[in-house]
Design an enzyme around this catalytic site. Sequence first.
Site, PDB file in Angstrom:
ATOM      1  N   ASP A  96      45.334  -3.803 -35.840  1.00 62.22           N
ATOM      2  CA  ASP A  96      45.458  -5.047 -34.999  1.00 62.22           C
ATOM      3  C   ASP A  96      44.797  -4.532 -33.746  1.00 62.22           C
ATOM      4  O   ASP A  96      44.331  -5.765 -33.050  1.00 62.22           O
ATOM      5  CB  ASP A  96      46.875  -5.576 -34.868  1.00 62.22           C
ATOM      6  CG  ASP A  96      47.177  -6.386 -36.150  1.00 62.22           C
ATOM      7  OD1 ASP A  96      46.527  -7.069 -36.445  1.00 62.22           O
ATOM      8  OD2 ASP A  96      48.494  -6.172 -36.355  1.00 62.22           O
ATOM      9  N   CYS A 156      31.099   9.874 -40.635  1.00 61.08           N
ATOM     10  CA  CYS A 156      32.138  10.757 -40.790  1.00 61.08           C
ATOM     11  C   CYS A 156      31.902  11.564 -42.016  1.00 61.08           C
ATOM     12  O   CYS A 156      31.123  12.403 -42.204  1.00 61.08           O
ATOM     13  CB  CYS A 156      33.183  10.297 -40.567  1.00 61.08           C
ATOM     14  SG  CYS A 156      34.590  11.435 -39.514  1.00 61.08           S
ATOM     15  N   MET A 168      28.304  11.462 -43.096  1.00 57.66           N
ATOM     16  CA  MET A 168      27.700  12.365 -42.598  1.00 57.66           C
ATOM     17  C   MET A 168      27.758  13.844 -43.426  1.00 57.66           C
ATOM     18  O   MET A 168      26.771  14.600 -43.608  1.00 57.66           O
ATOM     19  CB  MET A 168      27.528  12.511 -41.222  1.00 57.66           C
ATOM     20  CG  MET A 168      26.808  13.564 -40.627  1.00 57.66           C
ATOM     21  SD  MET A 168      27.059  14.396 -38.880  1.00 57.66           S
ATOM     22  CE  MET A 168      27.779  16.013 -39.318  1.00 57.66           C
ATOM     23  N   HIS A 183      32.786   7.622 -35.484  1.00 58.98           N
ATOM     24  CA  HIS A 183      33.209   6.210 -36.082  1.00 58.98           C
ATOM     25  C   HIS A 183      32.673   5.237 -35.100  1.00 58.98           C
ATOM     26  O   HIS A 183      33.526   4.717 -34.322  1.00 58.98           O
ATOM     27  CB  HIS A 183      34.396   6.041 -36.218  1.00 58.98           C
ATOM     28  CG  HIS A 183      35.243   6.875 -37.282  1.00 58.98           C
ATOM     29  ND1 HIS A 183      35.219   6.610 -38.717  1.00 58.98           N
ATOM     30  CD2 HIS A 183      35.539   8.529 -37.342  1.00 58.98           C
ATOM     31  CE1 HIS A 183      35.460   7.602 -39.257  1.00 58.98           C
ATOM     32  NE2 HIS A 183      35.933   8.392 -38.591  1.00 58.98           N
ATOM     33  N   GLU A 207      32.076   2.324 -35.711  1.00 56.31           N
ATOM     34  CA  GLU A 207      32.815   0.910 -36.149  1.00 56.31           C
ATOM     35  C   GLU A 207      33.804   0.585 -35.158  1.00 56.31           C
ATOM     36  O   GLU A 207      34.294  -0.600 -35.199  1.00 56.31           O
ATOM     37  CB  GLU A 207      33.031   0.907 -37.609  1.00 56.31           C
ATOM     38  CG  GLU A 207      34.109   1.823 -38.021  1.00 56.31           C
ATOM     39  CD  GLU A 207      33.771   3.168 -38.426  1.00 56.31           C
ATOM     40  OE1 GLU A 207      32.817   3.837 -37.965  1.00 56.31           O
ATOM     41  OE2 GLU A 207      34.709   3.934 -39.109  1.00 56.31           O
TER      42      GLU A 207
HETATM   43  N1  GLN Z   1      37.605  14.459 -44.201  1.00 58.89           N
HETATM   44  C1  GLN Z   1      36.583  14.535 -43.465  1.00 58.89           C
HETATM   45  C2  GLN Z   1      37.316  15.755 -42.028  1.00 58.89           C
HETATM   46  O1  GLN Z   1      38.190  15.681 -42.001  1.00 58.89           O
HETATM   47  C3  GLN Z   1      36.195  13.374 -42.867  1.00 58.89           C
HETATM   48  C4  GLN Z   1      36.925  12.469 -42.062  1.00 58.89           C
HETATM   49  C5  GLN Z   1      36.537  11.299 -41.895  1.00 58.89           C
HETATM   50  O2  GLN Z   1      35.664  10.460 -42.582  1.00 58.89           O
HETATM   51  N2  GLN Z   1      37.210  10.410 -40.916  1.00 58.89           N
HETATM   52  O3  GLN Z   1      36.406  16.213 -41.371  1.00 58.89           O
END
Ligand code: GLN
Length: 535
Positions: free
Chosen positions: A70, A381, A384, A509, A511
Amino acid sequence: MKYVFVTGGVVSSLGKGLVAASLGTLLEKRGLKVLLQKFDPYLNVDPGTMSPYQHGEVYVLKDGRETDLDLGHYERFTDSQLTGLNTLTSGQVFESVIRNERQGLYEGKTVQYIPHVTDEIKKRLDLATEKNPDVDILITEIGGTVGDLEGLLFLEALRQYALEIGRDNFTFIHVTLLPLIRAAGEVKTKPTQQSVAKLREIGIQPDFIVCRSETEIEEEHRSKIAMFCNVPASNVVCFKDLEHSIYQGPIQLRKQKLDALVVDRLALETPEPDMSSWESFIEALISPTHQVTVGLVGKYVELQDAYKSIEESLAHAGAYHDTRINLKRIDSESIETDGTDVLKEVDCILIPGGFGGRGIEGKILAAQYARENSIPFFGICLGMQIATIEFARNICGLENANSTEVNAKTPHPVVCLQEEQKNRVQFGASMRLGSSTATLKADSVAEEIYGSSEISERHRHRYEFNNDYKEQLESQGFVISATSVIEGLVEIVELPKSVHPHYVGVQFHPEFQSKPQQPHPLFKSFVKAALDSQG
Ligand code: GLN
Protein backbone atom coordinates in the site's frame (compact mmCIF):
# COMPACT_ATOMS: atom_id res chain seq x y z
CA MET A 1 -1.89 19.14 11.22
CA LYS A 2 -5.23 17.53 10.41
CA TYR A 3 -5.75 13.79 10.54
CA VAL A 4 -7.73 11.40 8.36
CA PHE A 5 -8.06 7.88 9.72
CA VAL A 6 -9.09 5.19 7.27
CA THR A 7 -10.48 1.96 8.70
CA GLY A 8 -11.95 -1.07 6.96
CA GLY A 9 -14.90 -3.31 7.67
CA VAL A 10 -16.64 -6.52 6.57
CA VAL A 11 -13.74 -8.12 4.67
CA SER A 12 -10.11 -7.45 3.87
CA SER A 13 -8.74 -6.59 0.40
CA LEU A 14 -11.33 -3.85 -0.04
CA GLY A 15 -8.88 -1.39 -1.49
CA LYS A 16 -8.60 0.76 1.63
CA GLY A 17 -5.10 1.68 0.54
CA LEU A 18 -6.45 2.83 -2.76
CA VAL A 19 -9.11 4.94 -1.08
CA ALA A 20 -6.47 6.53 1.15
CA ALA A 21 -4.13 7.13 -1.79
CA SER A 22 -6.91 8.47 -4.04
CA LEU A 23 -8.05 10.89 -1.37
CA GLY A 24 -4.39 11.88 -1.03
CA THR A 25 -4.24 12.73 -4.74
CA LEU A 26 -7.37 14.87 -4.50
CA LEU A 27 -6.22 16.75 -1.41
CA GLU A 28 -2.83 17.36 -2.96
CA LYS A 29 -4.49 18.72 -6.09
CA ARG A 30 -6.31 21.09 -3.77
CA GLY A 31 -2.94 22.49 -2.83
CA LEU A 32 -2.58 20.73 0.51
CA LYS A 33 0.60 18.99 1.58
CA VAL A 34 -0.33 15.40 2.29
CA LEU A 35 1.48 12.60 4.10
CA LEU A 36 0.29 9.00 4.19
CA GLN A 37 0.94 6.36 6.76
CA LYS A 38 -0.03 2.73 7.35
CA PHE A 39 -0.57 0.92 10.64
CA ASP A 40 -0.59 -2.85 10.25
CA PRO A 41 -1.82 -4.89 13.19
CA TYR A 42 0.11 -8.10 12.39
CA LEU A 43 2.95 -9.17 14.67
CA ASN A 44 5.74 -9.22 12.12
CA VAL A 45 8.11 -6.34 12.73
CA ASP A 46 7.95 -5.64 9.01
CA PRO A 47 6.78 -7.61 5.96
CA GLY A 48 10.39 -8.14 4.83
CA THR A 49 10.45 -11.72 6.05
CA MET A 50 7.00 -12.65 4.71
CA SER A 51 6.60 -14.80 1.64
CA PRO A 52 5.09 -13.09 -1.39
CA TYR A 53 2.39 -15.74 -1.12
CA GLN A 54 1.39 -14.21 2.21
CA HIS A 55 1.72 -10.62 1.43
CA GLY A 56 2.30 -9.81 -2.23
CA GLU A 57 5.19 -7.52 -3.00
CA VAL A 58 7.46 -6.09 -0.32
CA TYR A 59 7.75 -2.39 -1.07
CA VAL A 60 10.99 -0.66 -0.10
CA LEU A 61 11.21 2.97 0.97
CA LYS A 62 14.18 5.19 0.29
CA ASP A 63 15.49 4.78 3.84
CA GLY A 64 15.43 1.01 3.37
CA ARG A 65 12.31 0.22 5.36
CA GLU A 66 10.54 -2.86 4.00
CA THR A 67 6.82 -2.22 3.90
CA ASP A 68 3.40 -3.16 2.72
CA LEU A 69 2.58 -2.63 -0.92
CA ASP A 70 0.00 0.00 0.00
CA LEU A 71 2.92 2.34 0.64
CA GLY A 72 3.67 1.91 -3.06
CA HIS A 73 0.21 3.25 -3.88
CA TYR A 74 0.82 6.16 -1.53
CA GLU A 75 4.05 7.11 -3.27
CA ARG A 76 2.60 6.68 -6.75
CA PHE A 77 -0.56 8.64 -6.06
CA THR A 78 1.02 11.54 -4.20
CA ASP A 79 4.28 13.41 -3.71
CA SER A 80 4.36 12.14 -0.13
CA GLN A 81 7.96 11.40 0.92
CA LEU A 82 7.73 8.22 2.94
CA THR A 83 10.18 6.73 5.42
CA GLY A 84 10.07 4.16 8.20
CA LEU A 85 8.04 6.67 10.20
CA ASN A 86 5.15 6.10 7.85
CA THR A 87 4.71 2.47 8.70
CA LEU A 88 4.01 0.79 12.01
CA THR A 89 3.16 -2.83 12.87
CA SER A 90 2.12 -4.46 16.13
CA GLY A 91 5.49 -6.20 15.97
CA GLN A 92 7.27 -2.83 16.18
CA VAL A 93 4.94 -1.54 18.87
CA PHE A 94 5.47 -4.55 21.15
CA GLU A 95 9.18 -4.63 20.39
CA SER A 96 9.56 -1.11 21.75
CA VAL A 97 7.22 -1.58 24.72
CA ILE A 98 9.14 -4.67 25.81
CA ARG A 99 12.49 -2.96 25.22
CA ASN A 100 11.33 -0.01 27.32
CA GLU A 101 10.17 -2.33 30.07
CA ARG A 102 13.52 -4.16 30.12
CA GLN A 103 15.32 -0.84 30.32
CA GLY A 104 13.23 0.14 33.30
CA LEU A 105 11.67 3.09 31.53
CA TYR A 106 8.24 2.43 33.02
CA GLU A 107 9.60 3.05 36.50
CA GLY A 108 8.21 0.01 38.17
CA LYS A 109 4.65 0.40 36.89
CA THR A 110 2.57 -2.54 35.66
CA VAL A 111 2.97 -2.42 31.90
CA GLN A 112 -0.45 -2.55 30.28
CA TYR A 113 -2.12 -2.47 26.90
CA ILE A 114 -3.72 0.80 27.90
CA PRO A 115 -1.88 3.15 28.31
CA HIS A 116 1.54 1.73 27.43
CA VAL A 117 0.80 0.02 24.14
CA THR A 118 -1.72 2.62 22.98
CA ASP A 119 0.73 5.40 23.92
CA GLU A 120 3.36 3.78 21.78
CA ILE A 121 0.93 3.88 18.82
CA LYS A 122 -0.05 7.49 19.47
CA LYS A 123 3.63 8.38 19.70
CA ARG A 124 3.94 7.47 16.04
CA LEU A 125 1.26 10.00 15.12
CA ASP A 126 3.06 12.64 17.18
CA LEU A 127 6.37 11.77 15.60
CA ALA A 128 4.99 12.01 12.08
CA THR A 129 3.55 15.40 13.02
CA GLU A 130 6.79 16.68 14.55
CA LYS A 131 9.02 15.50 11.74
CA ASN A 132 6.81 16.96 9.03
CA PRO A 133 5.88 20.44 10.21
CA ASP A 134 5.03 21.54 6.68
CA VAL A 135 2.42 18.80 6.15
CA ASP A 136 -1.25 19.85 6.26
CA ILE A 137 -2.94 16.46 6.39
CA LEU A 138 -1.78 13.08 7.63
CA ILE A 139 -3.82 10.19 6.25
CA THR A 140 -3.39 7.05 8.34
CA GLU A 141 -4.73 3.75 7.09
CA ILE A 142 -5.31 0.94 9.60
CA GLY A 143 -4.74 -2.48 8.06
CA GLY A 144 -7.09 -5.38 8.73
CA THR A 145 -10.80 -5.39 9.44
CA VAL A 146 -12.74 -3.79 12.28
CA GLY A 147 -13.70 -6.57 14.68
CA ASP A 148 -10.33 -8.30 14.42
CA LEU A 149 -8.81 -8.83 17.82
CA GLU A 150 -5.39 -7.66 16.66
CA GLY A 151 -6.63 -4.32 15.37
CA LEU A 152 -8.36 -3.29 18.60
CA LEU A 153 -5.41 -1.53 20.21
CA PHE A 154 -4.80 0.58 17.13
CA LEU A 155 -8.43 1.68 17.03
CA GLU A 156 -8.41 2.41 20.74
CA ALA A 157 -5.28 4.52 20.28
CA LEU A 158 -6.96 6.48 17.46
CA ARG A 159 -10.07 7.02 19.56
CA GLN A 160 -7.95 8.51 22.33
CA TYR A 161 -5.92 10.57 19.90
CA ALA A 162 -9.03 12.01 18.27
CA LEU A 163 -10.34 13.03 21.67
CA GLU A 164 -7.07 14.78 22.48
CA ILE A 165 -6.80 16.78 19.24
CA GLY A 166 -10.39 17.97 19.05
CA ARG A 167 -13.27 17.61 16.69
CA ASP A 168 -12.12 19.91 13.86
CA ASN A 169 -8.81 18.16 13.49
CA PHE A 170 -9.68 14.60 12.58
CA THR A 171 -12.08 12.59 10.52
CA PHE A 172 -12.74 8.86 10.29
CA ILE A 173 -13.45 7.22 6.95
CA HIS A 174 -14.73 3.67 7.13
CA VAL A 175 -14.43 1.53 4.00
CA THR A 176 -16.85 -1.38 3.75
CA LEU A 177 -18.28 -3.86 1.29
CA LEU A 178 -21.77 -3.85 -0.18
CA PRO A 179 -22.14 -7.43 -1.35
CA LEU A 180 -24.44 -8.24 -4.24
CA ILE A 181 -26.39 -11.45 -3.73
CA ARG A 182 -26.69 -12.47 -7.33
CA ALA A 183 -29.43 -15.07 -6.99
CA ALA A 184 -31.69 -12.51 -5.33
CA GLY A 185 -30.35 -9.62 -7.42
CA GLU A 186 -29.98 -7.65 -4.21
CA VAL A 187 -27.34 -5.43 -2.72
CA LYS A 188 -27.00 -5.91 1.03
CA THR A 189 -26.26 -3.11 3.47
CA LYS A 190 -26.41 -5.18 6.68
CA PRO A 191 -22.69 -6.08 6.85
CA THR A 192 -21.90 -2.35 6.58
CA GLN A 193 -24.35 -1.50 9.35
CA GLN A 194 -22.88 -4.18 11.56
CA SER A 195 -19.32 -3.17 11.00
CA VAL A 196 -20.11 0.46 11.79
CA ALA A 197 -21.87 -0.76 14.92
CA LYS A 198 -18.64 -2.58 15.81
CA LEU A 199 -16.70 0.67 15.40
CA ARG A 200 -19.18 2.57 17.55
CA GLU A 201 -18.81 -0.08 20.24
CA ILE A 202 -15.16 0.96 20.43
CA GLY A 203 -16.21 4.59 20.61
CA ILE A 204 -15.54 5.62 17.04
CA GLN A 205 -18.28 7.20 14.94
CA PRO A 206 -17.12 7.38 11.31
CA ASP A 207 -17.92 10.56 9.37
CA PHE A 208 -17.78 8.90 5.99
CA ILE A 209 -18.72 5.44 4.80
CA VAL A 210 -17.01 4.46 1.56
CA CYS A 211 -18.78 1.45 0.12
CA ARG A 212 -16.94 -0.87 -2.16
CA SER A 213 -19.47 -2.37 -4.56
CA GLU A 214 -19.78 -3.88 -8.02
CA THR A 215 -22.38 -1.34 -9.12
CA GLU A 216 -23.47 2.22 -8.34
CA ILE A 217 -25.32 2.53 -5.01
CA GLU A 218 -29.00 3.21 -5.36
CA GLU A 219 -30.49 6.11 -3.39
CA GLU A 220 -32.51 3.70 -1.30
CA HIS A 221 -29.36 1.97 -0.10
CA ARG A 222 -27.52 5.22 0.44
CA SER A 223 -30.24 6.53 2.74
CA LYS A 224 -30.53 3.24 4.55
CA ILE A 225 -26.79 3.21 5.28
CA ALA A 226 -26.93 6.88 6.27
CA MET A 227 -29.79 6.27 8.67
CA PHE A 228 -28.38 3.16 10.34
CA CYS A 229 -24.82 4.44 10.47
CA ASN A 230 -25.60 7.92 11.71
CA VAL A 231 -24.10 9.94 8.85
CA PRO A 232 -25.63 12.30 6.27
CA ALA A 233 -26.49 10.57 2.96
CA SER A 234 -23.93 12.76 1.17
CA ASN A 235 -21.23 11.12 3.29
CA VAL A 236 -22.04 7.65 1.99
CA VAL A 237 -19.71 7.32 -0.95
CA CYS A 238 -19.73 4.59 -3.55
CA PHE A 239 -16.37 3.12 -4.54
CA LYS A 240 -17.45 0.99 -7.45
CA ASP A 241 -15.04 -1.53 -8.98
CA LEU A 242 -12.85 0.57 -11.26
CA GLU A 243 -13.45 -0.16 -14.89
CA HIS A 244 -9.99 0.21 -16.37
CA SER A 245 -7.41 1.27 -13.88
CA ILE A 246 -6.73 1.99 -10.22
CA TYR A 247 -5.78 5.52 -11.28
CA GLN A 248 -9.47 6.20 -11.83
CA GLY A 249 -9.87 6.06 -8.03
CA PRO A 250 -9.44 9.79 -7.41
CA ILE A 251 -11.83 10.62 -10.25
CA GLN A 252 -14.51 8.37 -8.84
CA LEU A 253 -14.23 9.80 -5.34
CA ARG A 254 -14.18 13.31 -6.73
CA LYS A 255 -17.47 12.77 -8.55
CA GLN A 256 -19.06 12.23 -5.16
CA LYS A 257 -17.19 15.20 -3.69
CA LEU A 258 -15.44 13.19 -1.00
CA ASP A 259 -12.50 15.61 -1.08
CA ALA A 260 -14.75 18.66 -0.67
CA LEU A 261 -16.65 17.02 2.18
CA VAL A 262 -13.42 16.02 3.93
CA VAL A 263 -11.89 19.50 3.79
CA ASP A 264 -15.17 20.93 5.01
CA ARG A 265 -15.24 18.51 7.89
CA LEU A 266 -11.70 19.54 8.79
CA ALA A 267 -12.54 23.23 8.54
CA LEU A 268 -9.98 23.83 5.79
CA GLU A 269 -10.42 26.25 2.94
CA THR A 270 -8.93 25.14 -0.35
CA PRO A 271 -9.59 25.69 -4.05
CA GLU A 272 -11.22 22.98 -6.17
CA PRO A 273 -8.65 20.47 -7.47
CA ASP A 274 -7.38 20.66 -11.03
CA MET A 275 -7.54 17.10 -12.28
CA SER A 276 -6.79 17.77 -15.95
CA SER A 277 -3.29 16.30 -16.11
CA TRP A 278 -4.39 13.26 -14.11
CA GLU A 279 -7.28 12.79 -16.52
CA SER A 280 -5.04 13.00 -19.58
CA PHE A 281 -2.80 10.35 -18.04
CA ILE A 282 -5.83 8.06 -17.61
CA GLU A 283 -6.95 8.76 -21.15
CA ALA A 284 -3.51 7.71 -22.45
CA LEU A 285 -3.64 4.66 -20.24
CA ILE A 286 -7.02 3.35 -21.29
CA SER A 287 -7.22 4.15 -24.98
CA PRO A 288 -3.73 4.07 -26.43
CA THR A 289 -2.76 3.74 -30.09
CA HIS A 290 -0.08 1.04 -29.85
CA GLN A 291 0.42 -2.11 -27.84
CA VAL A 292 3.30 -4.32 -26.78
CA THR A 293 3.42 -7.70 -25.11
CA VAL A 294 5.84 -7.90 -22.22
CA GLY A 295 6.98 -11.38 -21.14
CA LEU A 296 7.45 -11.32 -17.37
CA VAL A 297 9.52 -14.39 -16.58
CA GLY A 298 9.24 -15.03 -12.87
CA LYS A 299 8.56 -17.45 -10.10
CA TYR A 300 5.47 -15.97 -8.46
CA VAL A 301 3.55 -15.42 -11.70
CA GLU A 302 0.26 -16.87 -10.49
CA LEU A 303 0.21 -14.38 -7.66
CA GLN A 304 -1.70 -11.19 -8.39
CA ASP A 305 0.32 -8.77 -6.28
CA ALA A 306 3.83 -10.22 -6.35
CA TYR A 307 5.16 -7.84 -9.01
CA LYS A 308 2.80 -4.93 -8.33
CA SER A 309 5.26 -2.05 -8.67
CA ILE A 310 6.76 -3.48 -11.86
CA GLU A 311 3.33 -3.75 -13.44
CA GLU A 312 2.50 -0.20 -12.41
CA SER A 313 5.82 1.09 -13.76
CA LEU A 314 5.17 -0.61 -17.10
CA ALA A 315 1.72 0.97 -17.20
CA HIS A 316 3.21 4.43 -16.52
CA ALA A 317 5.75 3.99 -19.30
CA GLY A 318 3.04 2.57 -21.59
CA ALA A 319 0.84 5.63 -21.07
CA TYR A 320 3.83 7.84 -21.82
CA HIS A 321 4.38 6.07 -25.15
CA ASP A 322 0.67 5.88 -25.96
CA THR A 323 0.97 2.11 -25.68
CA ARG A 324 -1.07 -0.61 -24.05
CA ILE A 325 0.97 -3.10 -22.05
CA ASN A 326 -0.17 -6.68 -22.42
CA LEU A 327 1.54 -8.54 -19.65
CA LYS A 328 2.27 -12.18 -20.29
CA ARG A 329 3.27 -13.81 -17.04
CA ILE A 330 5.55 -16.74 -17.75
CA ASP A 331 6.50 -19.26 -15.09
CA SER A 332 10.24 -19.72 -15.50
CA GLU A 333 9.95 -23.39 -14.53
CA SER A 334 7.74 -23.94 -17.58
CA ILE A 335 10.64 -22.79 -19.76
CA GLU A 336 12.81 -25.44 -18.11
CA THR A 337 10.36 -28.16 -19.08
CA ASP A 338 8.87 -26.87 -22.34
CA GLY A 339 11.63 -24.68 -23.79
CA THR A 340 11.60 -21.07 -24.97
CA ASP A 341 8.83 -21.31 -27.61
CA VAL A 342 6.51 -19.36 -25.32
CA LEU A 343 8.86 -16.38 -25.71
CA LYS A 344 8.06 -16.13 -29.42
CA GLU A 345 4.80 -14.47 -28.43
CA VAL A 346 6.37 -11.51 -26.65
CA ASP A 347 7.93 -8.23 -27.83
CA CYS A 348 10.29 -7.93 -24.89
CA ILE A 349 11.42 -9.87 -21.84
CA LEU A 350 11.57 -8.70 -18.23
CA ILE A 351 13.10 -10.80 -15.46
CA PRO A 352 12.06 -9.41 -12.07
CA GLY A 353 13.56 -9.84 -8.61
CA GLY A 354 13.36 -13.12 -6.77
CA PHE A 355 14.91 -15.30 -4.11
CA GLY A 356 16.13 -18.89 -3.99
CA GLY A 357 17.08 -21.34 -6.68
CA ARG A 358 13.74 -22.52 -8.05
CA GLY A 359 13.17 -21.62 -11.70
CA ILE A 360 16.64 -20.10 -12.13
CA GLU A 361 17.63 -22.20 -15.13
CA GLY A 362 14.43 -21.16 -16.95
CA LYS A 363 15.31 -17.53 -16.37
CA ILE A 364 18.83 -18.09 -17.67
CA LEU A 365 17.34 -19.63 -20.82
CA ALA A 366 15.04 -16.62 -21.21
CA ALA A 367 17.98 -14.20 -20.89
CA GLN A 368 19.94 -16.20 -23.45
CA TYR A 369 16.97 -16.18 -25.81
CA ALA A 370 16.63 -12.41 -25.47
CA ARG A 371 20.35 -11.85 -26.06
CA GLU A 372 20.63 -14.17 -29.06
CA ASN A 373 17.42 -13.03 -30.73
CA SER A 374 17.83 -9.28 -30.15
CA ILE A 375 14.68 -9.15 -28.01
CA PRO A 376 14.62 -6.08 -25.72
CA PHE A 377 15.63 -7.30 -22.27
CA PHE A 378 15.33 -5.78 -18.83
CA GLY A 379 16.63 -7.62 -15.76
CA ILE A 380 15.79 -6.31 -12.32
CA CYS A 381 17.82 -7.35 -9.26
CA LEU A 382 17.83 -11.14 -9.62
CA GLY A 383 17.24 -10.37 -13.32
CA MET A 384 20.61 -8.60 -13.52
CA GLN A 385 22.28 -11.49 -11.74
CA ILE A 386 20.72 -13.87 -14.27
CA ALA A 387 22.04 -11.79 -17.18
CA THR A 388 25.51 -11.99 -15.61
CA ILE A 389 25.36 -15.76 -15.12
CA GLU A 390 24.10 -16.29 -18.67
CA PHE A 391 26.87 -14.18 -20.18
CA ALA A 392 29.54 -15.86 -18.04
CA ARG A 393 28.39 -19.32 -19.05
CA ASN A 394 27.59 -18.84 -22.72
CA ILE A 395 30.00 -16.13 -23.87
CA CYS A 396 32.93 -16.45 -21.47
CA GLY A 397 32.73 -20.24 -21.35
CA LEU A 398 32.66 -20.32 -17.55
CA GLU A 399 30.94 -23.63 -17.18
CA ASN A 400 28.40 -23.90 -14.37
CA ALA A 401 28.89 -20.25 -13.44
CA ASN A 402 26.22 -19.34 -10.94
CA SER A 403 25.19 -17.27 -7.97
CA THR A 404 26.23 -18.77 -4.64
CA GLU A 405 22.62 -18.25 -3.56
CA VAL A 406 21.69 -21.01 -6.00
CA ASN A 407 24.79 -23.18 -5.94
CA ALA A 408 27.20 -22.63 -3.07
CA LYS A 409 29.79 -24.87 -4.73
CA THR A 410 29.78 -23.30 -8.18
CA PRO A 411 33.29 -23.20 -9.72
CA HIS A 412 32.53 -19.67 -10.95
CA PRO A 413 30.66 -17.60 -8.36
CA VAL A 414 29.98 -14.65 -10.65
CA VAL A 415 27.34 -13.50 -8.16
CA CYS A 416 28.12 -13.96 -4.46
CA LEU A 417 27.89 -12.48 -0.99
CA GLN A 418 30.06 -9.56 0.00
CA GLU A 419 32.31 -10.31 2.98
CA GLU A 420 30.26 -8.26 5.44
CA GLN A 421 27.03 -9.98 4.41
CA LYS A 422 28.40 -13.38 5.32
CA ASN A 423 28.30 -12.86 9.08
CA ARG A 424 24.73 -11.68 9.37
CA VAL A 425 22.60 -14.05 11.35
CA GLN A 426 19.34 -12.18 11.81
CA PHE A 427 17.03 -12.65 8.88
CA GLY A 428 14.90 -9.51 8.95
CA ALA A 429 16.41 -6.43 7.30
CA SER A 430 19.68 -8.29 6.73
CA MET A 431 19.85 -7.24 3.11
CA ARG A 432 21.29 -4.27 1.33
CA LEU A 433 18.27 -2.03 1.64
CA GLY A 434 17.21 1.41 0.50
CA SER A 435 18.65 4.14 -1.64
CA SER A 436 22.23 4.47 -2.65
CA THR A 437 24.01 6.55 -5.23
CA ALA A 438 25.81 5.23 -8.28
CA THR A 439 27.84 6.81 -11.06
CA LEU A 440 27.16 5.92 -14.65
CA LYS A 441 29.78 5.20 -17.25
CA ALA A 442 30.21 7.91 -19.87
CA ASP A 443 28.57 7.12 -23.22
CA SER A 444 26.87 4.00 -21.90
CA VAL A 445 23.31 3.00 -22.75
CA ALA A 446 22.39 3.65 -19.11
CA GLU A 447 23.79 7.17 -19.21
CA GLU A 448 21.80 7.90 -22.33
CA ILE A 449 18.63 6.51 -20.75
CA TYR A 450 18.96 8.53 -17.55
CA GLY A 451 20.38 11.60 -19.23
CA SER A 452 22.58 12.01 -16.18
CA SER A 453 25.78 10.60 -14.76
CA GLU A 454 24.64 10.03 -11.19
CA ILE A 455 21.60 8.16 -9.96
CA SER A 456 20.00 7.20 -6.68
CA GLU A 457 17.99 3.98 -6.59
CA ARG A 458 16.51 1.64 -3.98
CA HIS A 459 17.89 -1.79 -3.20
CA ARG A 460 16.70 -5.02 -1.64
CA HIS A 461 19.09 -7.89 -2.09
CA ARG A 462 21.91 -9.87 -0.47
CA TYR A 463 24.07 -11.05 -3.33
CA GLU A 464 26.28 -8.93 -5.59
CA PHE A 465 28.07 -9.10 -8.88
CA ASN A 466 31.49 -10.58 -8.08
CA ASN A 467 34.08 -7.99 -9.08
CA ASP A 468 36.71 -10.73 -9.44
CA TYR A 469 35.05 -11.57 -12.76
CA LYS A 470 34.70 -7.99 -13.93
CA GLU A 471 37.65 -7.92 -16.32
CA GLN A 472 36.92 -11.30 -17.79
CA LEU A 473 33.32 -10.43 -18.61
CA GLU A 474 34.20 -6.96 -19.85
CA SER A 475 36.87 -8.33 -22.17
CA GLN A 476 34.10 -10.30 -23.92
CA GLY A 477 31.87 -7.27 -24.40
CA PHE A 478 29.80 -7.19 -21.20
CA VAL A 479 29.48 -3.55 -20.14
CA ILE A 480 29.36 -2.53 -16.51
CA SER A 481 27.76 0.84 -16.80
CA ALA A 482 27.11 1.82 -13.20
CA THR A 483 28.85 1.22 -9.90
CA SER A 484 27.87 2.38 -6.44
CA VAL A 485 29.78 5.41 -5.21
CA ILE A 486 30.69 4.13 -1.76
CA GLU A 487 31.27 0.39 -2.17
CA GLY A 488 32.12 0.09 -5.87
CA LEU A 489 29.37 -2.50 -6.33
CA VAL A 490 28.05 -3.22 -9.81
CA GLU A 491 24.68 -1.54 -10.29
CA ILE A 492 23.95 -1.75 -14.02
CA VAL A 493 25.12 -4.14 -16.73
CA GLU A 494 24.34 -3.81 -20.42
CA LEU A 495 25.26 -4.83 -23.93
CA PRO A 496 26.32 -2.08 -26.31
CA LYS A 497 23.79 -0.79 -28.84
CA SER A 498 26.02 -2.17 -31.63
CA VAL A 499 25.30 -5.76 -30.57
CA HIS A 500 21.82 -5.57 -29.04
CA PRO A 501 18.91 -3.09 -29.31
CA HIS A 502 18.21 -3.06 -25.55
CA TYR A 503 19.87 -5.37 -23.06
CA VAL A 504 20.00 -3.86 -19.58
CA GLY A 505 20.18 -5.38 -16.11
CA VAL A 506 20.02 -3.42 -12.87
CA GLN A 507 20.86 -4.56 -9.33
CA PHE A 508 18.36 -2.14 -7.79
CA HIS A 509 14.58 -1.74 -8.02
CA PRO A 510 13.66 1.12 -10.32
CA GLU A 511 9.99 0.13 -10.02
CA PHE A 512 9.86 1.80 -6.60
CA GLN A 513 10.43 5.23 -8.10
CA SER A 514 8.08 5.35 -11.07
CA LYS A 515 5.02 7.58 -10.89
CA PRO A 516 2.06 7.86 -13.27
CA GLN A 517 3.13 11.22 -14.60
CA GLN A 518 6.87 10.69 -14.12
CA PRO A 519 7.54 7.23 -15.52
CA HIS A 520 10.96 5.82 -14.66
CA PRO A 521 13.49 6.32 -17.49
CA LEU A 522 14.45 2.63 -17.53
CA PHE A 523 10.85 1.53 -18.03
CA LYS A 524 10.36 4.22 -20.67
CA SER A 525 13.37 3.03 -22.64
CA PHE A 526 12.36 -0.63 -22.31
CA VAL A 527 8.83 -0.03 -23.62
CA LYS A 528 10.25 2.18 -26.38
CA ALA A 529 12.65 -0.58 -27.43
CA ALA A 530 9.77 -3.07 -27.52
CA LEU A 531 7.77 -0.69 -29.73
CA ASP A 532 10.75 -0.13 -32.02
CA SER A 533 11.27 -3.87 -32.34
CA GLN A 534 7.83 -4.13 -33.93
CA GLY A 535 9.30 -2.25 -36.90
N1 GLN B 1 18.03 -13.19 -4.44
C1 GLN B 1 18.86 -12.15 -4.92
C2 GLN B 1 19.68 -11.51 -3.84
O1 GLN B 1 19.37 -11.63 -2.68
C3 GLN B 1 18.03 -11.10 -5.65
C4 GLN B 1 17.10 -10.36 -4.76
C5 GLN B 1 16.03 -9.63 -5.53
O2 GLN B 1 15.83 -9.90 -6.70
N2 GLN B 1 15.32 -8.75 -4.89
O3 GLN B 1 20.65 -10.85 -4.11
